[in-house]
Design an enzyme around this catalytic site. Structure first.
Site, PDB file in Angstrom:
ATOM      1  N   SER A   4       0.825  -1.220   0.000  1.00  0.00           N
ATOM      2  CA  SER A   4       0.000   0.000   0.000  1.00  0.00           C
ATOM      3  C   SER A   4       0.856   1.265   0.000  1.00  0.00           C
ATOM      4  O   SER A   4       2.074   1.218   0.212  1.00  0.00           O
ATOM      5  CB  SER A   4      -0.887   0.010   1.247  1.00  0.00           C
ATOM      6  OG  SER A   4      -0.070   0.291   2.363  1.00  0.00           O
ATOM      7  N   CYS A   5       0.189   2.392  -0.175  1.00  0.00           N
ATOM      8  CA  CYS A   5       0.888   3.683  -0.148  1.00  0.00           C
ATOM      9  C   CYS A   5       1.587   3.908   1.189  1.00  0.00           C
ATOM     10  O   CYS A   5       2.722   4.388   1.246  1.00  0.00           O
ATOM     11  CB  CYS A   5      -0.103   4.802  -0.431  1.00  0.00           C
ATOM     12  SG  CYS A   5      -1.600   4.710   0.570  1.00  0.00           S
ATOM     13  N   ASN A   6       0.926   3.535   2.288  1.00  0.00           N
ATOM     14  CA  ASN A   6       1.533   3.716   3.609  1.00  0.00           C
ATOM     15  C   ASN A   6       2.758   2.827   3.780  1.00  0.00           C
ATOM     16  O   ASN A   6       3.805   3.267   4.262  1.00  0.00           O
ATOM     17  CB  ASN A   6       0.518   3.389   4.710  1.00  0.00           C
ATOM     18  CG  ASN A   6      -0.446   4.529   4.952  1.00  0.00           C
ATOM     19  OD1 ASN A   6      -0.022   5.655   5.201  1.00  0.00           O
ATOM     20  ND2 ASN A   6      -1.739   4.259   4.860  1.00  0.00           N
TER      21      ASN A   6
ATOM     22  N   HIS B 288      -1.452  11.319   3.501  1.00  0.00           N
ATOM     23  CA  HIS B 288      -1.324  10.701   4.823  1.00  0.00           C
ATOM     24  C   HIS B 288      -0.114  11.339   5.503  1.00  0.00           C
ATOM     25  O   HIS B 288       0.840  11.740   4.832  1.00  0.00           O
ATOM     26  CB  HIS B 288      -1.002   9.213   4.719  1.00  0.00           C
ATOM     27  CG  HIS B 288      -2.009   8.381   3.996  1.00  0.00           C
ATOM     28  ND1 HIS B 288      -3.349   8.360   4.302  1.00  0.00           N
ATOM     29  CD2 HIS B 288      -1.852   7.482   2.991  1.00  0.00           C
ATOM     30  CE1 HIS B 288      -3.971   7.497   3.511  1.00  0.00           C
ATOM     31  NE2 HIS B 288      -3.091   6.952   2.703  1.00  0.00           N
TER      32      HIS B 288
ATOM     33  N   GLN C 256      -0.917   9.617  -1.235  1.00  0.00           N
ATOM     34  CA  GLN C 256      -1.458   8.249  -1.286  1.00  0.00           C
ATOM     35  C   GLN C 256      -1.783   7.778  -2.691  1.00  0.00           C
ATOM     36  O   GLN C 256      -1.693   6.598  -2.991  1.00  0.00           O
ATOM     37  CB  GLN C 256      -2.701   8.146  -0.387  1.00  0.00           C
ATOM     38  CG  GLN C 256      -3.993   8.745  -0.944  1.00  0.00           C
ATOM     39  CD  GLN C 256      -4.094  10.262  -0.778  1.00  0.00           C
ATOM     40  OE1 GLN C 256      -3.253  10.878  -0.129  1.00  0.00           O
ATOM     41  NE2 GLN C 256      -5.131  10.863  -1.355  1.00  0.00           N
TER      42      GLN C 256
HETATM   43  P1  NAD Z   1     -10.587   3.160  -7.741  1.00  0.00           P
HETATM   44  O1  NAD Z   1     -11.931   2.842  -7.200  1.00  0.00           O
HETATM   45  O2  NAD Z   1     -10.206   4.572  -7.944  1.00  0.00           O
HETATM   46  O3  NAD Z   1     -10.385   2.423  -9.133  1.00  0.00           O
HETATM   47  C1  NAD Z   1     -10.732   1.091  -9.325  1.00  0.00           C
HETATM   48  C2  NAD Z   1     -11.138   0.915 -10.771  1.00  0.00           C
HETATM   49  O4  NAD Z   1     -11.430  -0.461 -10.998  1.00  0.00           O
HETATM   50  C3  NAD Z   1     -12.384   1.712 -11.135  1.00  0.00           C
HETATM   51  O5  NAD Z   1     -12.158   2.363 -12.376  1.00  0.00           O
HETATM   52  C4  NAD Z   1     -13.465   0.646 -11.247  1.00  0.00           C
HETATM   53  O6  NAD Z   1     -14.437   0.986 -12.200  1.00  0.00           O
HETATM   54  C5  NAD Z   1     -12.656  -0.544 -11.720  1.00  0.00           C
HETATM   55  N1  NAD Z   1     -13.309  -1.838 -11.460  1.00  0.00           N
HETATM   56  C6  NAD Z   1     -14.491  -2.086 -10.851  1.00  0.00           C
HETATM   57  N2  NAD Z   1     -14.741  -3.403 -10.863  1.00  0.00           N
HETATM   58  C7  NAD Z   1     -13.695  -3.980 -11.474  1.00  0.00           C
HETATM   59  C8  NAD Z   1     -13.389  -5.341 -11.791  1.00  0.00           C
HETATM   60  N3  NAD Z   1     -14.196  -6.335 -11.498  1.00  0.00           N
HETATM   61  N4  NAD Z   1     -12.218  -5.601 -12.410  1.00  0.00           N
HETATM   62  C9  NAD Z   1     -11.375  -4.599 -12.731  1.00  0.00           C
HETATM   63  N5  NAD Z   1     -11.618  -3.299 -12.452  1.00  0.00           N
HETATM   64  C10 NAD Z   1     -12.780  -2.996 -11.839  1.00  0.00           C
HETATM   65  O7  NAD Z   1      -9.578   2.397  -6.779  1.00  0.00           O
HETATM   66  P2  NAD Z   1      -8.039   2.747  -6.585  1.00  0.00           P
HETATM   67  O8  NAD Z   1      -7.919   3.794  -5.542  1.00  0.00           O
HETATM   68  O9  NAD Z   1      -7.390   2.968  -7.906  1.00  0.00           O
HETATM   69  O10 NAD Z   1      -7.523   1.414  -5.908  1.00  0.00           O
HETATM   70  C11 NAD Z   1      -7.076   0.319  -6.680  1.00  0.00           C
HETATM   71  C12 NAD Z   1      -6.184  -0.546  -5.810  1.00  0.00           C
HETATM   72  O11 NAD Z   1      -5.042   0.228  -5.432  1.00  0.00           O
HETATM   73  C13 NAD Z   1      -6.810  -1.027  -4.504  1.00  0.00           C
HETATM   74  O12 NAD Z   1      -6.241  -2.273  -4.175  1.00  0.00           O
HETATM   75  C14 NAD Z   1      -6.336   0.012  -3.506  1.00  0.00           C
HETATM   76  O13 NAD Z   1      -6.344  -0.447  -2.182  1.00  0.00           O
HETATM   77  C15 NAD Z   1      -4.933   0.269  -4.016  1.00  0.00           C
HETATM   78  N6  NAD Z   1      -4.344   1.545  -3.629  1.00  0.00           N
HETATM   79  C16 NAD Z   1      -5.094   2.698  -3.626  1.00  0.00           C
HETATM   80  C17 NAD Z   1      -4.504   3.896  -3.246  1.00  0.00           C
HETATM   81  C18 NAD Z   1      -5.272   5.178  -3.204  1.00  0.00           C
HETATM   82  O14 NAD Z   1      -4.967   6.060  -2.438  1.00  0.00           O
HETATM   83  N7  NAD Z   1      -6.299   5.338  -4.024  1.00  0.00           N
HETATM   84  C19 NAD Z   1      -3.153   3.918  -2.880  1.00  0.00           C
HETATM   85  C20 NAD Z   1      -2.405   2.744  -2.952  1.00  0.00           C
HETATM   86  C21 NAD Z   1      -3.018   1.561  -3.318  1.00  0.00           C
END
Ligand code: NAD
Length: 346
Positions: free
Chosen positions: A143-145, A223, A307
């Site tokens: 994760s980002c953290n 964060h 993040q």
């Molecule tokens: P998000 O909700 O912004 O994007 C997720 C995307 O996946 C959306 O476009 C959604 O439409 C799409 N989606 C929905 N169902 C799906 C499916 N069945 N298969 C594929 N794609 C699908 O989420 P995010 O913030 O980009 O997070 C994605 C991953 O990255 C997660 O595991 C999250 O924990 C991790 N993450 C997020 C952050 C943050 O701050 N946003 C930071 C680090 C890691």
């Protein structure tokens, strides 16, 4: 050298950034990105010339694109069939179902921090365990953290040979583009203590003993970590030498807060917007120089994490590890970061 064909499954906050970062490199290319259906996010994929596929193979879902201006090339299975590796950027907790599809397609896969370490039994951060991931079939970029903690703690650990850490994660409530999460007028502690954030570092560097507490606060931009690290006897470090160490560390920015009038996360993000990466991203971990202090063997410091973007360059290095392109993590980091800087003309 063959160009690695990369699929991005989930073109949201992380997916769109990873797609650009892949596009910036000369040893890999984006062969397609997936969307659940036609939405404003497709516009950008079109502008970038990324082929759009549906996240599903269900013909009905694929057909939802028919009445839109966006050309959908097929379902996820079609995209996986032309890819060497997939970056899973779907919302967290979809990993198990998706991993089965990637295994069936016979391609390598990289998940994000929303999935558990147990999904792949392997996790990744460039500075901690690039070589452990070399040639692996599937892994998870932490994760980002956890990425942020690794960036400053791993070099300390490498110097000291042991490290005990307690930290508090003061977390943004939601990403700027997210209207569903909160709190908007409260401070919300994670009551499962210790929180999972600190111990997650041990999935990439098991030698670091670390625990954490976490609270969510009403902000969207960063964060903040408040960290206390106990160094072993005979560490030979001073406040100044630790600051120098971090100044030499890739993807860490150390700046004097009072001197530069950059005393809050708001100014840090304003500086990030000045740098000129798209979305105002800050890939580096920001450490306040005047907030670092070693008292005896105990080190105190604060760091801020963007993040939405610190994990983006790690995904690129991770592709190079899995695809066995570059064995040395520092070479990969340099190549990744220089290519991204050229891409954004900064
Ligand atoms: P998000 O909700 O912004 O994007 C997720 C995307 O996946 C959306 O476009 C959604 O439409 C799409 N989606 C929905 N169902 C799906 C499916 N069945 N298969 C594929 N794609 C699908 O989420 P995010 O913030 O980009 O997070 C994605 C991953 O990255 C997660 O595991 C999250 O924990 C991790 N993450 C997020 C952050 C943050 O701050 N946003 C930071 C680090 C890691």
């Amino acid at each position: 050298m063959a160009i690695v064909k990369v699929a991005i499954n989930g073109y949201g906050t992380i997916g769109k950034r990873v797609a650009d970062a892949v596009d910036a490199q000369d040893d890999m290319e984006v062969v397609g990105v997936t969307k659940t259906g036609p939405s404003f996010g497709c516009e950008m994929a079109v502008r970038k010339n990324f082929d759009i596929y549906c996240t599903s193979d269900d013909p009905e879902m694929i057909r939802t694109f028919d009445s839109s201006p966006f050309d959908c090339r097929g379902g996820l299975r079609d995209l996986l069939a032309i890819s060497d590796v997939v970056i899973d950027c779907s919302p967290g907790k979809m990993g198990k179902e998706n991993l089965e599809k990637y295994v069936e397609a016979g391609i390598k896969s990289i998940f994000q921090g929303g999935e558990k370490h147990s999904l792949t039994g392997l996790s990744y951060t460039s500075c901690a365990n690039h070589s452990e991931n070399f040639g692996a079939e599937s892994t998870r970029v932490v994760s980002c953290n956890t990425t942020g903690l690794s960036r400053t703690l791993v070099p300390l650990y490498e110097h000291c040979g042991s490290l005990k850490v307690e930290c508090t994660m003061i977390r943004r409530a939601a990403d700027p583009g997210d209207s569903k999460k909160g709190p908007i007028n409260a401070i919300k502690p994670v009551l499962k203590v210790p929180s999972h954030h600190g111990p997650d570092v041990m999935t990439v560097k098991p030698e670091i003993e670390i625990n954490s507490l976490a609270v969510a606060v009403p902000t969207t931009i960063m964060h903040l970590h408040a960290i206390i690290a106990d160094l072993p006897e005979g560490h030979g470090l001073s406040t100044e030498s630790i600051i120098e160490m971090w100044k030499e560390t890739p993807r860490v920015i150390v700046m004097n807060g009072e001197g530069n009038r950059i005393t809050t996360t708001a100014e840090v993000m304003e500086m990030a917007r000045d740098i000129g990466r798209k979305w105002g991203d800050l890939h580096e971990i920001f450490v306040w120089e005047d907030g670092v202090r070693l008292v005896g063997n105990r080190l105190y410091y604060f760091q801020a994490i963007h993040q939405e973007s610190d994990v983006i360059p790690e995904n690129i290095d991770c592709i190079r590890a899995l695809m066995e392109i570059e064995e040395n993590w520092e070479n990969s980091v340099k190549k990744t970061d220089e290519a991204i800087a050229r891409y954004y003309n900064i």
